[in-house]
Design an enzyme around this catalytic site. Structure first.
Site, PDB file in Angstrom:
ATOM      1  CB  CYS A 116      16.500  11.013  31.451  1.00 38.06           C
ATOM      2  SG  CYS A 116      17.020   9.643  32.507  1.00 38.06           S
ATOM      3  CB  CYS A 122      19.745   9.496  30.612  1.00 43.05           C
ATOM      4  SG  CYS A 122      18.242   8.494  30.674  1.00 43.05           S
TER       5      CYS A 122
END
Length: 298
Positions: free
Chosen positions: A216, A219
């Site tokens: 991600c 993230c």
């Protein structure tokens, strides 16, 4: 910015079999095209051509012992590459694929050297794709056709890769995939979460649980801020992290918590979830932490 979860995968996605740009927030979209490494015969070049920007790494590979401030190991063949991955065991291994004629490679390499000096639990490798027939064969096997290209390995398994990135993103990737010793508690199951909550019911510290996925981009982007805050707020806040796609228990926890976008930050106090923040905005995250600490933000 957050990434919507469309599928929970217990293993890294199959697209890792071929190089792709995995990070949606990557501002560095350009990359250097290698000139047919694997189709043309090796042209004779002066032995120093690939040393223009990596003399110390080359010296380290020859002596098999890096200098005190140099831990980047240059590998010259498939056999050396595989042996380096085996020797690293479960450590994070960061591999830069570069070329002697690539300006971008020469610019990003010093930042990897700096990281090697501070990240003692991460191994760093350098592959000069145009060095020899053996390095071209290695790049061909790993499906590398553009440089600079970074691949990340753990336990001989490729877990992430990036193409044409800048220093900030490289640092973020190394911290995200190689963080084992910071103040951020690494959680690997729903039971780990329950134990963490029980441990802090007495001291009444605010728990900030960073929930994300392995691949991600947002993230990765926000994680250096999480690490920094974990060091600054040790007296009042406990920071923890969980990757939802690590195993079935983590996936179940995300579903039970109704996490549909990542990163999601869950705020827990006195054994109860008191709020959440979805996104990767550094300022917004800090503001939410202060709010759930009871600090008025104006």
């Amino acid at each position: 910015m957050a990434t919507t979860i469309t599928n929970f995968l217990p293993k890294p996605p199959p697209h890792l079999a071929s190089p792709t740009k995995l990070n949606p927030f990557n501002p560095y979209s350009s990359s250097y095209q290698l000139p047919n490494f694997f189709r043309k015969p090796l042209q004779a070049k002066p032995q120093t051509s690939h040393k223009l920007f990596v003399p110390r790494a080359t010296a380290a590979s020859k002596t098999k012992k890096a200098a005190s401030d140099e831990r980047v190991l240059q590998v010259h063949s498939v056999e050396e590459f595989d042996e380096a991955l085996r020797t690293a065991k479960n450590k994070l291994v960061v591999v830069e694929y570069a070329a002697s004629h690539s300006l971008q490679s020469s610019k990003i390499y010093p930042f990897m050297v700096d990281l090697s000096r501070t990240c003692s639990d991460v191994e760093f490798l350098l592959v000069m794709g145009d060095e020899s027939e053996k390095t071209r064969e290695l790049c061909k096997r790993e499906k590398i056709d553009k440089v600079p290209h970074f691949s990340f390995y753990k336990s001989m398994e490729k877990i992430h890769e990036e193409e044409g990135i800048g220093p900030d993103q490289l640092v973020g990737d190394v911290l995200y995939y190689g963080d084992n010793h910071s103040a951020v508690v690494q959680l690997h199951s729903g039971e780990d979460v329950e134990r963490l909550i029980d441990d802090h019911k007495v001291d009444q510290k605010l728990i900030v649980l960073d929930v994300g996925l392995k691949h991600c981009g947002p993230c990765v982007k926000v994680y250096p801020t999480v690490i920094k805050l974990s060091k600054q707020m040790t007296d009042t806040v406990v920071f923890a992290r969980m990757n939802g796609d690590e195993n079935d228990s983590c996936m179940k926890f995300l579903k039970d918590m109704n996490v549909v976008e990542v990163p999601t930050f869950l705020f827990i106090r006195d054994g109860e979830i008191c709020g959440r923040y979805v996104g990767s905005g550094k300022g917004e995250l800090i503001g939410e932490i202060l709010r759930y600490q009871g600090v008025r933000v104006t």
